[in-house]
Structure formats: structure tokens, C-alpha cells
Design a protein around this motif. Sequence first.
Motif, PDB file in Angstrom:
ATOM      1  N   ASP A 199      43.636  49.732  57.995  1.00 29.66           N
ATOM      2  CA  ASP A 199      42.291  50.299  58.138  1.00 29.66           C
ATOM      3  C   ASP A 199      41.345  49.778  57.055  1.00 29.66           C
ATOM      4  OD1 ASP A 199      43.046  51.779  60.369  1.00 29.66           O
ATOM      5  OD2 ASP A 199      43.443  53.598  59.211  1.00 29.66           O
ATOM      6  N   ALA A 200      41.838  49.698  55.819  1.00 24.81           N
ATOM      7  CA  ALA A 200      41.000  49.216  54.712  1.00 24.81           C
ATOM      8  C   ALA A 200      40.592  47.758  54.925  1.00 24.81           C
ATOM      9  CB  ALA A 200      41.732  49.372  53.378  1.00 24.81           C
ATOM     10  N   ALA A 201      41.525  46.938  55.375  1.00 25.48           N
ATOM     11  CA  ALA A 201      41.223  45.524  55.624  1.00 25.48           C
ATOM     12  C   ALA A 201      40.175  45.387  56.728  1.00 25.48           C
ATOM     13  CB  ALA A 201      42.495  44.763  55.979  1.00 25.48           C
ATOM     14  N   LEU A 202      40.298  46.186  57.782  1.00 19.00           N
ATOM     15  CA  LEU A 202      39.312  46.131  58.860  1.00 19.00           C
ATOM     16  C   LEU A 202      37.943  46.622  58.392  1.00 19.00           C
ATOM     17  CD1 LEU A 202      41.467  47.239  61.907  1.00 19.00           C
ATOM     18  CD2 LEU A 202      40.620  44.943  61.384  1.00 19.00           C
ATOM     19  N   GLU A 203      37.934  47.608  57.508  1.00 17.20           N
ATOM     20  CA  GLU A 203      36.654  48.077  56.956  1.00 17.20           C
ATOM     21  C   GLU A 203      35.996  46.968  56.126  1.00 17.20           C
ATOM     22  OE1 GLU A 203      33.338  50.068  56.490  1.00 17.20           O
ATOM     23  OE2 GLU A 203      34.948  50.672  57.838  1.00 17.20           O
ATOM     24  N   GLN A 204      36.787  46.247  55.347  1.00 14.17           N
ATOM     25  CA  GLN A 204      36.250  45.130  54.563  1.00 14.17           C
ATOM     26  C   GLN A 204      35.738  44.019  55.488  1.00 14.17           C
ATOM     27  OE1 GLN A 204      35.735  44.953  51.105  1.00 14.17           O
ATOM     28  NE2 GLN A 204      36.143  47.127  51.416  1.00 14.17           N
ATOM     29  N   ILE A 205      36.466  43.754  56.557  1.00  9.86           N
ATOM     30  CA  ILE A 205      36.015  42.754  57.529  1.00  9.86           C
ATOM     31  C   ILE A 205      34.709  43.201  58.171  1.00  9.86           C
ATOM     32  CG2 ILE A 205      36.546  41.755  59.800  1.00  9.86           C
ATOM     33  CD1 ILE A 205      39.459  41.479  58.732  1.00  9.86           C
ATOM     34  N   SER A 206      34.566  44.486  58.395  1.00  7.85           N
ATOM     35  CA  SER A 206      33.312  45.005  58.944  1.00  7.85           C
ATOM     36  C   SER A 206      32.148  44.696  57.999  1.00  7.85           C
ATOM     37  CB  SER A 206      33.433  46.509  59.186  1.00  7.85           C
ATOM     38  OG  SER A 206      32.248  47.006  59.754  1.00  7.85           O
ATOM     39  N   ILE A 207      32.345  44.880  56.723  1.00 12.04           N
ATOM     40  CA  ILE A 207      31.301  44.574  55.727  1.00 12.04           C
ATOM     41  C   ILE A 207      31.000  43.075  55.730  1.00 12.04           C
ATOM     42  CG2 ILE A 207      30.766  44.529  53.246  1.00 12.04           C
ATOM     43  CD1 ILE A 207      32.559  47.131  53.067  1.00 12.04           C
ATOM     44  N   PHE A 222      50.064  40.803  55.771  1.00 12.70           N
ATOM     45  CA  PHE A 222      48.790  40.110  55.998  1.00 12.70           C
ATOM     46  C   PHE A 222      48.095  39.960  54.648  1.00 12.70           C
ATOM     47  CE2 PHE A 222      48.382  44.617  57.164  1.00 12.70           C
ATOM     48  CZ  PHE A 222      47.397  45.063  56.296  1.00 12.70           C
ATOM     49  N   PRO A 223      47.118  39.043  54.551  1.00 12.43           N
ATOM     50  CA  PRO A 223      46.477  38.809  53.259  1.00 12.43           C
ATOM     51  C   PRO A 223      45.542  39.955  52.845  1.00 12.43           C
ATOM     52  CG  PRO A 223      45.454  37.445  54.931  1.00 12.43           C
ATOM     53  CD  PRO A 223      46.622  38.133  55.582  1.00 12.43           C
ATOM     54  N   PHE A 224      45.373  40.092  51.552  1.00 17.15           N
ATOM     55  CA  PHE A 224      44.411  41.037  50.986  1.00 17.15           C
ATOM     56  C   PHE A 224      43.023  40.562  51.371  1.00 17.15           C
ATOM     57  CE2 PHE A 224      41.532  41.964  47.378  1.00 17.15           C
ATOM     58  CZ  PHE A 224      41.558  43.338  47.430  1.00 17.15           C
ATOM     59  N   ILE A 225      42.218  41.471  51.912  1.00 15.50           N
ATOM     60  CA  ILE A 225      40.861  41.140  52.342  1.00 15.50           C
ATOM     61  C   ILE A 225      39.893  42.086  51.671  1.00 15.50           C
ATOM     62  CG2 ILE A 225      39.291  40.987  54.318  1.00 15.50           C
ATOM     63  CD1 ILE A 225      41.872  40.395  56.009  1.00 15.50           C
ATOM     64  N   ILE A 226      38.862  41.502  51.071  1.00 15.74           N
ATOM     65  CA  ILE A 226      37.820  42.289  50.428  1.00 15.74           C
ATOM     66  C   ILE A 226      36.502  41.525  50.556  1.00 15.74           C
ATOM     67  CG2 ILE A 226      38.152  41.300  48.116  1.00 15.74           C
ATOM     68  CD1 ILE A 226      37.698  44.237  47.040  1.00 15.74           C
ATOM     69  N   ALA A 227      35.418  42.245  50.632  1.00 17.47           N
ATOM     70  CA  ALA A 227      34.093  41.632  50.693  1.00 17.47           C
ATOM     71  C   ALA A 227      33.736  41.144  49.286  1.00 17.47           C
ATOM     72  CB  ALA A 227      33.062  42.624  51.211  1.00 17.47           C
ATOM     73  N   VAL A 228      34.086  39.907  49.003  1.00 18.58           N
ATOM     74  CA  VAL A 228      33.903  39.337  47.670  1.00 18.58           C
ATOM     75  C   VAL A 228      32.453  39.449  47.215  1.00 18.58           C
ATOM     76  CG1 VAL A 228      34.032  37.205  46.297  1.00 18.58           C
ATOM     77  CG2 VAL A 228      35.877  37.780  47.888  1.00 18.58           C
ATOM     78  N   LEU A 229      31.509  39.219  48.119  1.00 19.20           N
ATOM     79  CA  LEU A 229      30.098  39.242  47.751  1.00 19.20           C
ATOM     80  C   LEU A 229      29.601  40.632  47.344  1.00 19.20           C
ATOM     81  CD1 LEU A 229      28.639  36.874  50.501  1.00 19.20           C
ATOM     82  CD2 LEU A 229      29.147  36.325  48.109  1.00 19.20           C
ATOM     83  N   LYS A 230      30.347  41.663  47.666  1.00 22.98           N
ATOM     84  CA  LYS A 230      29.954  43.041  47.337  1.00 22.98           C
ATOM     85  C   LYS A 230      30.734  43.599  46.146  1.00 22.98           C
ATOM     86  CE  LYS A 230      26.955  44.156  50.578  1.00 22.98           C
ATOM     87  NZ  LYS A 230      25.645  44.717  50.279  1.00 22.98           N
ATOM     88  N   ASN A 231      31.545  42.768  45.488  1.00 23.38           N
ATOM     89  CA  ASN A 231      32.395  43.235  44.389  1.00 23.38           C
ATOM     90  C   ASN A 231      32.355  42.274  43.219  1.00 23.38           C
ATOM     91  OD1 ASN A 231      34.209  45.637  45.436  1.00 23.38           O
ATOM     92  ND2 ASN A 231      33.983  44.212  47.130  1.00 23.38           N
ATOM     93  N   GLU A 261      43.666  33.703  52.141  1.00 21.45           N
ATOM     94  CA  GLU A 261      43.983  34.417  50.915  1.00 21.45           C
ATOM     95  C   GLU A 261      42.875  34.129  49.894  1.00 21.45           C
ATOM     96  OE1 GLU A 261      47.464  33.137  48.335  1.00 21.45           O
ATOM     97  OE2 GLU A 261      48.359  34.646  49.667  1.00 21.45           O
ATOM     98  N   LEU A 262      42.537  35.110  49.077  1.00 24.83           N
ATOM     99  CA  LEU A 262      41.523  34.887  48.041  1.00 24.83           C
ATOM    100  C   LEU A 262      41.982  33.791  47.083  1.00 24.83           C
ATOM    101  CD1 LEU A 262      40.360  38.473  46.997  1.00 24.83           C
ATOM    102  CD2 LEU A 262      39.276  36.882  48.582  1.00 24.83           C
ATOM    103  N   ALA A 263      41.166  32.764  46.932  1.00 26.11           N
ATOM    104  CA  ALA A 263      41.461  31.632  46.050  1.00 26.11           C
ATOM    105  C   ALA A 263      42.845  31.066  46.327  1.00 26.11           C
ATOM    106  CB  ALA A 263      41.313  32.038  44.582  1.00 26.11           C
TER     107      ALA A 263
END
Length: 178
Positions: free
Chosen positions: A158-166, A127-136, A81-83
Motif C-alpha cells: 500500500d505504501a509503495a502504491l501511495e508513493q507511485i500515486s505521488i 519488490f524495490p523500495f519506492i519513494i517520491a524522491v522529489l518530495k523528500n 531501485e533508488l540509485a
Amino acid sequence: MSAVMHVSEAPALSLSDINRLDRVRFVAALGGVFEHSPWVATEVWAERPFASIDDLHRAMIGVVRATSREVRIDFLRMHPELAGKEAQAGTMTGHSTAEQAGLNALTRNELQMLRRLNAAYAAKHGFPFIIAVLKNTRSQIFEALRTRIERDTDTELDAALEQISIITRLRLGRLLAH
């Protein structure tokens, strides 16, 4: 000793080096790219040689996307999880620790809000929120979290998998010498 190298332990490898590794060494070198999921590297090893880092990455993310919905959700649950509690306890992987470092500067109010939003997201989607922190930016992360809580779970999967891809493409770029 773990078979998966941490960020600081991994020697710089070229794609040519990766293509020549036996399965054990391949998984040791790349098994940590996808959070707690060395099975991804295990699955793509037989597809060598890869013509580019992008080809390697496409094969790896393809392995994840080809699994069942249940496996993808379990895979997402392996992410911190973020932080969240893993960050507070210092138990995140080296990759995640480095990627979430910017969240160490959250104000107390921001941290409390992030925890509330994370909990609401996980309660809705499983599932936890996933985002490419370094890109935001911080504000983009909060806005994305607020927006994505409201989506249906299949869209969020789908959005979480796209973020994991990044995230994982960035990780491969850092691990492999250019």
C-alpha cells in the motif's frame, strides 16, 4: 522506435488535447507515466473525457489498485531501485532519471548504505523500495527506507502504491500544459 514517448520527446498537451486523442496516441502520450506500464493508459482511455488532471490521475491509479495483488507486485518490480543498477547503467526511463537526479550526489558511504538497505527491503518484500524522491530530502529517504523495511509486506504494498500515486501525479502535471 518505442510507442511510449520519453520525457524530453513529449510535446506539451492540454487535457482537452488528451481527451480528443485516439487510443494509440493516448497511450503514446501517457503510457510512460506509470513505469514500463502502458497498459494503465490503455485501460483508462475508454473513460475519457476527463474533467481534470486529477480525474485522469485518479482513473489511472484506480486501474493499478484494481488489479490482483500479484499483478500489483509485478507492477512494482518494474520500478528501478533508488540509485541502483539501472541508474548506474543509464537504463532508467527519462522520468526516473530526472526524478532520481538528486541521488547522484550521494557520498560513497551513503551509496553503499543505500544499496544495503535496498537489498534488505527487496529481500523482505519482493519488490524495490519506492519513494517520491522529489518530495523528500536525502535524510527523509534514508529514514523512510529504514522504517519501511520493518513493516509487513501488505502495508508496504500500500505504501509503495501511495508513493507511485505521488510520483505519477507529478509526472502528469509536467506532461500536461495547464
